[in-house]
Design a protein around this motif. Sequence first.
Motif, PDB file in Angstrom:
ATOM      1  N   GLY A   2       0.819  -1.212   0.000  1.00 53.86           N
ATOM      2  CA  GLY A   2       0.000   0.000   0.000  1.00 53.86           C
ATOM      3  C   GLY A   2       0.851   1.259   0.000  1.00 53.86           C
ATOM      4  N   LEU A   3       1.901   1.268   0.799  1.00 55.32           N
ATOM      5  CA  LEU A   3       2.792   2.434   0.857  1.00 55.32           C
ATOM      6  C   LEU A   3       3.553   2.607  -0.456  1.00 55.32           C
ATOM      7  N   GLU A   4       3.986   1.504  -1.058  1.00 52.33           N
ATOM      8  CA  GLU A   4       4.669   1.581  -2.352  1.00 52.33           C
ATOM      9  C   GLU A   4       3.728   2.122  -3.424  1.00 52.33           C
ATOM     10  N   LYS A   5       2.471   1.713  -3.372  1.00 50.83           N
ATOM     11  CA  LYS A   5       1.502   2.203  -4.354  1.00 50.83           C
ATOM     12  C   LYS A   5       1.308   3.713  -4.208  1.00 50.83           C
ATOM     13  N   LEU A   6       1.220   4.207  -2.987  1.00 51.98           N
ATOM     14  CA  LEU A   6       1.101   5.656  -2.770  1.00 51.98           C
ATOM     15  C   LEU A   6       2.330   6.388  -3.302  1.00 51.98           C
ATOM     16  N   LYS A   7       3.506   5.806  -3.080  1.00 52.21           N
ATOM     17  CA  LYS A   7       4.750   6.410  -3.567  1.00 52.21           C
ATOM     18  C   LYS A   7       4.752   6.487  -5.095  1.00 52.21           C
ATOM     19  N   ARG A   8       4.331   5.390  -5.761  1.00 49.88           N
ATOM     20  CA  ARG A   8       4.270   5.383  -7.230  1.00 49.88           C
ATOM     21  C   ARG A   8       3.248   6.391  -7.745  1.00 49.88           C
ATOM     22  N   GLU A   9       2.089   6.475  -7.094  1.00 48.61           N
ATOM     23  CA  GLU A   9       1.059   7.417  -7.531  1.00 48.61           C
ATOM     24  C   GLU A   9       1.554   8.857  -7.445  1.00 48.61           C
ATOM     25  N   GLN A  10       2.311   9.177  -6.397  1.00 53.45           N
ATOM     26  CA  GLN A  10       2.868  10.520  -6.273  1.00 53.45           C
ATOM     27  C   GLN A  10       3.856  10.785  -7.413  1.00 53.45           C
ATOM     28  N   PHE A  11       4.697   9.802  -7.724  1.00 49.26           N
ATOM     29  CA  PHE A  11       5.657   9.947  -8.821  1.00 49.26           C
ATOM     30  C   PHE A  11       4.919  10.164 -10.138  1.00 49.26           C
ATOM     31  N   TYR A  12       3.884   9.350 -10.408  1.00 49.93           N
ATOM     32  CA  TYR A  12       3.125   9.486 -11.647  1.00 49.93           C
ATOM     33  C   TYR A  12       2.468  10.860 -11.743  1.00 49.93           C
ATOM     34  N   SER A  13       1.981  11.374 -10.633  1.00 50.74           N
ATOM     35  CA  SER A  13       1.376  12.711 -10.631  1.00 50.74           C
ATOM     36  C   SER A  13       2.412  13.771 -10.984  1.00 50.74           C
ATOM     37  N   MET A  14       3.612  13.624 -10.448  1.00 53.24           N
ATOM     38  CA  MET A  14       4.677  14.577 -10.759  1.00 53.24           C
ATOM     39  C   MET A  14       5.050  14.495 -12.235  1.00 53.24           C
ATOM     40  N   MET A  15       5.126  13.293 -12.781  1.00 47.67           N
ATOM     41  CA  MET A  15       5.450  13.131 -14.200  1.00 47.67           C
ATOM     42  C   MET A  15       4.328  13.685 -15.084  1.00 47.67           C
ATOM     43  N   LYS A  16       3.093  13.471 -14.674  1.00 50.95           N
ATOM     44  CA  LYS A  16       1.954  13.982 -15.440  1.00 50.95           C
ATOM     45  C   LYS A  16       1.969  15.511 -15.473  1.00 50.95           C
TER      46      LYS A  16
END
Length: 79
Positions: free
Chosen positions: A34-48
């Motif tokens: 769950g924590l890794e998924k939140l970390k990836r989602e934040q990264f994807y938002s920054m890339m977007k």
Amino acid sequence: MSATRKITVHLPADLVDAAQAATGAGLTETVRQGLEKLKREQFYSMMKALRGKVDFSDLNLDELREDKDYGWGVSEPKP
């Protein structure tokens, strides 16, 4: 793996049960996923947010496609 921290959290039992059923893993691995998924989602938002803001017009694709030896590793001897 980086350093670990032992934590105590209070979570709704039904949420934990549903998460563990979804992952098929134990509690620690479920929380880690769950924590890794939140970390990836934040990264994807920054890339977007960068979409359309990076200029690639000066790149030469033919040059980028060439194999290069930067001397970082052991290279095979050339015949």
